[in-house]
Scaffold this active site. Structure first.
Site, PDB file in Angstrom:
ATOM      1  CG  PHE A  12      -2.231   0.932   1.093  1.00 26.47           C
ATOM      2  CD1 PHE A  12      -3.061   0.788   0.012  1.00 26.47           C
ATOM      3  CD2 PHE A  12      -2.109   2.001   1.973  1.00 26.47           C
ATOM      4  CE1 PHE A  12      -4.196   1.592  -0.023  1.00 26.47           C
ATOM      5  CE2 PHE A  12      -3.345   2.899   1.806  1.00 26.47           C
ATOM      6  CZ  PHE A  12      -4.315   2.488   0.755  1.00 26.47           C
ATOM      7  CB  VAL A  15       1.680   1.072  -7.398  1.00 27.49           C
ATOM      8  CG1 VAL A  15       0.829   0.684  -8.708  1.00 27.49           C
ATOM      9  CG2 VAL A  15       3.028   1.865  -8.102  1.00 27.49           C
ATOM     10  N   GLY A 179      10.318  13.339  -6.173  1.00 27.50           N
ATOM     11  CA  GLY A 179       9.664  11.940  -6.194  1.00 27.50           C
ATOM     12  C   GLY A 179       9.809  11.068  -7.193  1.00 27.50           C
ATOM     13  CG  ASP A 193      12.637   1.201 -14.510  1.00 33.09           C
ATOM     14  OD1 ASP A 193      12.035   0.724 -13.660  1.00 33.09           O
ATOM     15  OD2 ASP A 193      12.245   1.743 -15.159  1.00 33.09           O
ATOM     16  CE  LYS A 197       9.516   0.648 -16.420  1.00 34.26           C
ATOM     17  NZ  LYS A 197       9.731   1.679 -16.330  1.00 34.26           N
TER      18      LYS A 197
HETATM   19  N1  LIG Z   1       6.051   3.956  -8.053  1.00 34.21           N
HETATM   20  C1  LIG Z   1       5.908   3.740  -9.634  1.00 34.21           C
HETATM   21  O1  LIG Z   1       5.757   4.756 -10.092  1.00 34.21           O
HETATM   22  C2  LIG Z   1       5.937   2.454 -10.438  1.00 34.21           C
HETATM   23  C3  LIG Z   1       5.539   2.389 -11.604  1.00 34.21           C
HETATM   24  C4  LIG Z   1       5.754   1.148 -12.281  1.00 34.21           C
HETATM   25  C5  LIG Z   1       5.946  -0.092 -11.326  1.00 34.21           C
HETATM   26  N2  LIG Z   1       6.025  -0.122 -10.087  1.00 34.21           N
HETATM   27  C6  LIG Z   1       6.145  -1.207  -9.578  1.00 34.21           C
HETATM   28  O2  LIG Z   1       5.315  -1.255  -8.224  1.00 34.21           O
HETATM   29  C7  LIG Z   1       5.672  -1.812  -7.306  1.00 34.21           C
HETATM   30  C8  LIG Z   1       5.286  -0.981  -6.112  1.00 34.21           C
HETATM   31  O3  LIG Z   1       6.263   0.020  -6.318  1.00 34.21           O
HETATM   32  P1  LIG Z   1       5.608   1.209  -5.211  1.00 34.21           P
HETATM   33  O4  LIG Z   1       6.535   2.861  -5.816  1.00 34.21           O
HETATM   34  O5  LIG Z   1       4.159   1.366  -4.914  1.00 34.21           O
HETATM   35  O6  LIG Z   1       6.741   0.773  -3.952  1.00 34.21           O
HETATM   36  P2  LIG Z   1       6.427   1.517  -2.572  1.00 34.21           P
HETATM   37  O7  LIG Z   1       5.936   3.081  -2.574  1.00 34.21           O
HETATM   38  O8  LIG Z   1       8.072   1.242  -1.827  1.00 34.21           O
HETATM   39  O9  LIG Z   1       5.531   0.499  -1.527  1.00 34.21           O
HETATM   40  C9  LIG Z   1       5.874  -0.762  -1.372  1.00 34.21           C
HETATM   41  C10 LIG Z   1       4.822  -1.372  -0.328  1.00 34.21           C
HETATM   42  O10 LIG Z   1       5.148  -2.752  -0.450  1.00 34.21           O
HETATM   43  C11 LIG Z   1       5.063  -3.100   0.987  1.00 34.21           C
HETATM   44  N3  LIG Z   1       5.817  -4.333   1.238  1.00 34.21           N
HETATM   45  C12 LIG Z   1       7.170  -4.462   1.072  1.00 34.21           C
HETATM   46  N4  LIG Z   1       7.308  -5.722   1.145  1.00 34.21           N
HETATM   47  C13 LIG Z   1       6.532  -6.379   1.711  1.00 34.21           C
HETATM   48  C14 LIG Z   1       5.994  -7.834   2.016  1.00 34.21           C
HETATM   49  N5  LIG Z   1       7.075  -8.651   2.140  1.00 34.21           N
HETATM   50  N6  LIG Z   1       4.879  -8.058   2.143  1.00 34.21           N
HETATM   51  C15 LIG Z   1       3.727  -7.188   2.099  1.00 34.21           C
HETATM   52  N7  LIG Z   1       3.920  -5.964   2.012  1.00 34.21           N
HETATM   53  C16 LIG Z   1       5.168  -5.447   1.818  1.00 34.21           C
HETATM   54  C17 LIG Z   1       5.425  -1.975   1.817  1.00 34.21           C
HETATM   55  O11 LIG Z   1       4.676  -2.050   3.123  1.00 34.21           O
HETATM   56  P3  LIG Z   1       4.901  -1.173   4.270  1.00 34.21           P
HETATM   57  O12 LIG Z   1       3.937   0.345   3.654  1.00 34.21           O
HETATM   58  O13 LIG Z   1       4.614  -1.702   5.352  1.00 34.21           O
HETATM   59  O14 LIG Z   1       6.100  -0.424   4.156  1.00 34.21           O
HETATM   60  C18 LIG Z   1       4.728  -0.782   1.247  1.00 34.21           C
HETATM   61  O15 LIG Z   1       3.286  -0.679   1.459  1.00 34.21           O
HETATM   62  C19 LIG Z   1       7.043  -1.997  -7.453  1.00 34.21           C
HETATM   63  O16 LIG Z   1       7.290  -3.556  -8.042  1.00 34.21           O
HETATM   64  C20 LIG Z   1       7.401  -1.060  -8.587  1.00 34.21           C
HETATM   65  O17 LIG Z   1       8.690  -1.651  -9.337  1.00 34.21           O
HETATM   66  C21 LIG Z   1       6.106   1.210  -9.604  1.00 34.21           C
END
Ligand SMILES: NC(=O)c1ccc[n+]([C@@H]2O[C@H](COP(=O)([O-])OP(=O)(O)OC[C@H]3O[C@@H](n4cnc5c(N)ncnc54)[C@H](OP(=O)(O)O)[C@@H]3O)[C@@H](O)[C@H]2O)c1
Length: 400
Positions: A12, A15, A179, A193, A197
């Site tokens: 959470f 994304v 950010g 990255d 892709k």
């Molecule tokens: N950010 C982007 O723009 C973007 C774009 C395309 C793809 N993605 C992909 O989307 C995914 C998420 O990215 P994000 O940017 O949303 O990451 P993020 O903001 O760092 O959030 C990561 C979330 O994962 C949770 N988490 C980590 N390890 C876990 C586990 N073992 N079990 C359950 N929850 C766990 C964290 O929990 P806590 O809240 O407790 O810390 C946090 O809520 C990644 O694979 C990333 O490559 C991201």
């Protein structure tokens, strides 16, 4: 027929929260988030506590959940979660490009063996619907190449260096403050990255499963303001490009900076935007542009997969299943720009042909433009440590 979707969400963060918001705003979707599994018990959450669990089995073993959406930031843990869900016959949506690219074949086989489905539009190029477009629209079309700006952070940095004349470190710092870039931006700036892709796109565009470790990947940390000046003087911009290109029976994949001229659609793709150019044998060229990352653009790509899962859509991987001669290869000559400080550095680069040389030894600023083989570039073990900058020159790829 559409089914009612009951989602078990992992993650959470940026994304996950984006998905929650776009799902709540969307009309006509019968989907609810039943439970959210996160990691850190001490974090303050913006939703009531009874949404959250810290135990993955609460989601994976919940019979009321018929869709697992995996949006965590750890590729190894994500692979465990996705594997277990697929083995239990649950459909999965993920945006984890590293996990998918590194385990592509295993994930493909899990879907075939257990009959479950994995969708991952959000993993590649944010809001640009490139995976399903390749899978559905171009399913019978012969493609020549897919080339694009697959990473928003590096595009933002390169845009700022070119437009504002600031150096790489200052532009990276700005990207972090806004950010776009992670506090550890290695995966973005070193090109990984975009590489992940590119491997995913290669599988859907050409049916070839390419391992990230086999691909030439060189990022942008070495780019200098002088390189940007040379590009500008030639009417070009420097962009980090992922290239997936077919030559006879070989599919070449590589990620590296490139001089892009104004005739190329990617020239105008600036800041954090992504762009993809698909060249078909019959359809000719098509160009796609959109936000490459971020909470809502990626959340909307994930929502599109959630919607597709509700009518049992699955990737058919038709191009991979077709009997075909195409295989991954690196026997390709690339025309490149190489900027270097010292003549002795040239020993690392076995150029096949040199077209242009520029010497300013008093400023330690020399460059040449010549042809080098992709495999020879892959063979240079310590390329990232050498005081050089290397970039592709426009549209002059040729097979030996
Ligand atoms: N950010 C982007 O723009 C973007 C774009 C395309 C793809 N993605 C992909 O989307 C995914 C998420 O990215 P994000 O940017 O949303 O990451 P993020 O903001 O760092 O959030 C990561 C979330 O994962 C949770 N988490 C980590 N390890 C876990 C586990 N073992 N079990 C359950 N929850 C766990 C964290 O929990 P806590 O809240 O407790 O810390 C946090 O809520 C990644 O694979 C990333 O490559 C991201």
């Amino acid at each position: 027929m559409r089914k009612i979707t009951r989602i078990g969400l992992f993650g959470f963060g940026c994304v996950g929260r984006g998905l929650y918001d776009v799902l709540n705003q969307s009309q006509g979707m019968e989907a609810d988030i039943v439970s959210i599994c996160v990691k850190d018990k001490n974090k303050t959450r913006s939703l009531p506590a009874d949404y959250f669990t810290y135990d993955k089995s609460d989601v994976l073993n919940n019979p009321n959940i018929n869709l697992v959406v995996e949006l965590i930031d750890n590729a190894d843990e994500a692979f465990e979660i996705v594997t277990e869900a697929l083995q239990k016959g649950k459909s999965v949506v993920s945006a984890n490009k590293k996990m998918i690219a590194e385990h592509f074949e295993e994930l493909y086989n899990l879907q075939r063996v257990f009959g479950s489905s994995l969708l991952y539009e959000g993993s590649s190029c944010g809001s640009i619907p490139i995976i399903r477009t390749l899978e559905e629209y171009y399913d019978n079309e012969l493609l020549n190449s897919v080339q694009g700006i697959f990473n928003g952070t590096t595009n933002y940095i390169l845009t700022k260096v070119a437009q504002e004349g600031i150096d790489y470190d200052t532009a990276l710092h700005q990207a972090q403050e806004l950010g776009f870039a992670e506090s550890d931006p290695t995966l973005d700036v070193q090109g990984y990255d975009a590489l992940y892709k590119a491997c995913i796109v290669a599988a859907h565009a050409f049916g070839v499963f390419v391992k990230p470790a086999d691909v030439f990947c060189y990022g942008i940390p070495a780019v200098g303001t002088e390189d940007v000046r040379i590009a500008r003087e030639r009417g070009m911009k420097i962009k980090l490009l992922a290239t997936i290109r077919k030559t006879e029976n070989q599919l070449a994949v590589f990620v590296m900076p490139a001089f892009v001229d104004s005739a190329n659609h990617l020239y105008k793709v600036d800041n954090e935007y992504n762009g993809v150019f698909v060249e078909g044998v019959y359809s000719d060229g098509q160009f796609f542009q959109g936000k490459g990352a971020g909470s809502y653009p990626t959340g909307s790509a994930v929502l599109s997969d959630v919607s597709a899962q509700s009518y049992n859509y699955r990737y058919e991987y038709k191009k991979h299943r077709l009997e075909q001669q195409l295989s991954y290869g690196t026997d390709l000559n690339l025309r490149v720009y190489l900027r270097y400080a010292d003549e002795s550095l040239l020993q690392h680069f076995p150029f096949r042909h040199v077209y242009e040389r520029h010497y300013e030894p008093d400023r330690n600023f020399n460059y040449l433009i010549g042809d080098i083989n992709l495999q020879d570039l892959l063979n240079i073990n310590n390329l990232r440590e050498l005081p050089v900058f290397i970039a592709l020159m426009p549209d002059v790829l040729s097979k030996i």
